[in-house]
Design a protein around this motif. Structure first.
Motif, short mmCIF file in Angstrom:
data_model
loop_
_atom_site.label_atom_id
_atom_site.label_comp_id
_atom_site.label_asym_id
_atom_site.label_seq_id
_atom_site.Cartn_x
_atom_site.Cartn_y
_atom_site.Cartn_z
N SER A 63 0.83 -1.21 0.00
CA SER A 63 0.00 0.00 0.00
C SER A 63 0.86 1.25 0.00
CB SER A 63 -0.92 0.03 1.22
OG SER A 63 -1.75 -1.09 1.25
N LEU A 103 -7.78 0.71 -3.09
CA LEU A 103 -8.49 -0.50 -2.70
C LEU A 103 -9.70 -0.76 -3.59
CD1 LEU A 103 -8.26 -0.20 1.18
CD2 LEU A 103 -6.90 -1.66 -0.34
N SER A 107 -9.84 -4.06 -5.92
CA SER A 107 -10.93 -5.01 -5.68
C SER A 107 -11.79 -5.16 -6.93
CB SER A 107 -11.79 -4.59 -4.49
OG SER A 107 -12.50 -3.39 -4.78
#
Length: 117
Positions: A63, A103, A107
């Motif tokens: 991240s 994210l 995803s």
């Protein structure tokens, strides 16, 4: 000192060298993952805790690396600052917004994996 009389000096040196690598690995874990105490005493418990800590570290590092290159100069953080602020839920708003975007993007790209058996 050792009482292993049937082992050569070279083999003893190799044993100590391997042990030193293990000591260095545990020092790295304690410094980088704030893992100062192992909660279990069984082999399975230690492996589970180490594996969990390594997974968290890899996700945080991934991240951080994905976000830090895109940050403006005034909002940049070191990895240590990022991980501490992340753990305290006190990341600057620039980081929170970009982390949410990252994210959502990743995803959306994940595919469903099925195991046929």
């Amino acid at each position: 000192m050792t009482d292993l009389m049937h082992v050569t000096a070279e083999q003893i040196a190799q044993i100590y060298k391997a042990r030193w690598r293990i000591e260095v690995f545990f020092r790295w874990i304690k410094q980088h993952m704030n893992l100062t105490t192992l909660f279990g005493t069984t082999e399975n418990a230690v492996y589970g805790q180490l594996f969990s800590a390594l997974m968290v570290y890899v996700l945080l590092k991934w991240s951080f690396d994905a976000l830090s290159l895109k940050m403006p100069r005034h909002a940049r953080l070191s990895f240590v600052q990022f991980s501490r602020l992340f753990g305290l839920c006190k990341l600057p708003i620039e980081w929170v917004v970009r982390l949410n975007r990252l994210l959502q993007y990743t995803s959306g790209r994940m595919t469903c994996i099925t195991i046929s058996g």
